[in-house]
Design an enzyme around this catalytic site. Sequence first.
Site, PDB file in Angstrom:
ATOM      1  N   GLU A 142      -4.767   2.295  -4.220  1.00 35.94           N
ATOM      2  CA  GLU A 142      -3.303   2.298  -4.173  1.00 35.94           C
ATOM      3  C   GLU A 142      -2.748   1.000  -3.615  1.00 35.94           C
ATOM      4  O   GLU A 142      -1.567   0.920  -3.264  1.00 35.94           O
ATOM      5  CB  GLU A 142      -2.799   3.490  -3.339  1.00 35.94           C
ATOM      6  CG  GLU A 142      -3.074   3.402  -1.852  1.00 35.94           C
ATOM      7  CD  GLU A 142      -4.448   3.921  -1.437  1.00 35.94           C
ATOM      8  OE1 GLU A 142      -4.610   4.255  -0.263  1.00 35.94           O
ATOM      9  OE2 GLU A 142      -5.336   4.011  -2.310  1.00 35.94           O
TER      10      GLU A 142
ATOM     11  N   ASP B 130      -1.640   9.096 -10.466  1.00 31.90           N
ATOM     12  CA  ASP B 130      -1.544   8.065 -11.505  1.00 31.90           C
ATOM     13  C   ASP B 130      -0.094   7.735 -11.825  1.00 31.90           C
ATOM     14  O   ASP B 130       0.270   6.563 -12.016  1.00 31.90           O
ATOM     15  CB  ASP B 130      -2.265   8.526 -12.769  1.00 31.90           C
ATOM     16  CG  ASP B 130      -3.763   8.598 -12.594  1.00 31.90           C
ATOM     17  OD1 ASP B 130      -4.270   8.055 -11.586  1.00 31.90           O
ATOM     18  OD2 ASP B 130      -4.445   9.201 -13.453  1.00 31.90           O
TER      19      ASP B 130
ATOM     20  N   ASP C 294       0.857  -1.193   0.000  1.00 32.32           N
ATOM     21  CA  ASP C 294       0.000   0.000   0.000  1.00 32.32           C
ATOM     22  C   ASP C 294       0.886   1.233   0.000  1.00 32.32           C
ATOM     23  O   ASP C 294       1.797   1.373   0.834  1.00 32.32           O
ATOM     24  CB  ASP C 294      -0.912   0.005   1.226  1.00 32.32           C
ATOM     25  CG  ASP C 294      -1.937   1.116   1.173  1.00 32.32           C
ATOM     26  OD1 ASP C 294      -3.065   0.860   0.696  1.00 32.32           O
ATOM     27  OD2 ASP C 294      -1.600   2.252   1.583  1.00 32.32           O
TER      28      ASP C 294
ATOM     29  N   ASN D 273      -2.572  12.903  -3.790  1.00 32.17           N
ATOM     30  CA  ASN D 273      -3.603  13.298  -4.759  1.00 32.17           C
ATOM     31  C   ASN D 273      -4.147  14.684  -4.461  1.00 32.17           C
ATOM     32  O   ASN D 273      -4.363  15.501  -5.364  1.00 32.17           O
ATOM     33  CB  ASN D 273      -4.750  12.283  -4.744  1.00 32.17           C
ATOM     34  CG  ASN D 273      -4.519  11.149  -5.732  1.00 32.17           C
ATOM     35  OD1 ASN D 273      -3.793  11.306  -6.698  1.00 32.17           O
ATOM     36  ND2 ASN D 273      -5.135  10.012  -5.473  1.00 32.17           N
TER      37      ASN D 273
END
Length: 556
Positions: free
Chosen positions: A478, A452, A435, A443
């Site tokens: 993620e 991304d 993770d 983000n």
Amino acid sequence: MNRPSPPLGRRLAAWLLLLLLACLPLLSSADGMPVLQGAWAPATAADTGPPMAPDADGLRRFDPGRLQVFGREASWVLLWPGEGDWPQAPFVLEIEGAGLQALTLHGPGPGVVRTTQSTRGEQAWPAHGHLAFAIAEAPAPGEPLRLRIDAAGVAATPISFALRPTVEYLRADARWLAFASACLAIMGAMSLVAVFFAVRLRDHTFACYAGFVLAYATMLALQTGYLFEPLGWGPSPRLLHVVVQLATAASLVFGILFLDRFANLGRHLPRARRPLLGLAALLGIIGLAGLLPQLESSARALVQPLLVCGGVALLVMAALAVLRGSRYAAFFLVGWVPLLAATVVGVLQRYGALAGWTDAADATLAAGAFNAMMLSLGLADRSLALRHDRDRAQRLADIDSLTGVYNRRAWSERLLALHARTQREGQPLSLLFLDLDQFKALNDRLGHAAGDAALRAMAAVMRAEIREHDTVGRYGGEEFVVCLPNTSHARAVQAAERIRRRLQERARREPDGSLPTVSIGVATLRPGEELAALIRRADSAMYEAKAAGRNRVVAG
């Protein structure tokens, strides 16, 4: 999209082989045999025997070396040397193109010998693509050979005559058998392979191809006499004629259905497709009508013109489909042109055209084999393209479009397969649960494009640090997972550390903090443990790594 096709060298080799085979029957010669002259006249019910002399009333002169269609019912034919006397016996009178007609030789001597492609007399030799009479006693000087040709109830086909030395005839006959066997074997093998694929793939295109090739090969095997000699089948002439007519109609019907599916005419020529399918239905009806005695003669008269019209229609449709972008119509077109040309020549010769070419039947055999091979290449190309498209669609369904690794569904399916294999073989199976740290904050701070990019970087790092047979998947958001078959717990921890360190090194080179670190949980399958429990342990270990400060590996 580039689609694989069979190597050009293989195709050229096949074409060259067929060309050489097609030339074999043409290598025979008359070896000094005299050129024949001939005369014929229709036979009548009042005839008590053949005309005795070439100058008898009512006889019509013809060239025996050229194809000639005689009477529609029965005819008398006289043959004699153009110059000099008859050669020394024994020799062979060879008749090309007799089809299903019956020939009766009156003499020399007191004997009368009747023969057909399917049933031959003692003095008649095996009908390998032709008829032949063994002349053991030459006629007297000035005397002709006298024959009766009966075409009642069958098609009157064009015939030619020639004298052959016995040895040369046997050699030419053996060459023809090898040639015809090769051509028919090619067609038979290709059609059987198509039947196999039609059943296994449930693809009607293969079934139509097999029907077309089998029907055409059956027609050729009957017309050339191959089924009678050497295979030994000998039904009545009327039954033979019906079977030939059905096979002829069936070959064109299946050819139309095959082109429709193979070249995708519904997409490329939707309007022209309906008349072509209507022609197929009409041919089928006429072929079946030939089974009824009342309609047999009418059906026989219609089949040959419709065969030519249908062949030309297929040629035109294939050419138009090529112009409209149908790749596979090109395969059909290349294979169909020589077959259509040979078929048209055979039909035209029944009306007196091209009478000097006596090898049309052999050319049709070669063209049939060539066509079968070209269409098989087209089907192989089509199958490879379909498989390529299927694999591409499967890949699109299995692969996460952003990161290029397996999505959760596809990864879970592969994990199940690996679990079953490790259970059978008793090998260890380890799992990594990964993770990205503080991904939501990334983000929010830099936008989804940066997020991304971080996910793609994570996928690239994992692929670089694991083995080819290890499986990476995006579990969601993620989160990533890696299954490591045949990997002990200690080696799995080492692999996780390599991934963590490499991502940390890349993150340090990003001054804006656009690449986060990763927390990894490691678990190894225990005896009797379910996969769901293994995934939960790896997930729990990952959360322990998060709680312990992130950017670390924890073994569960």
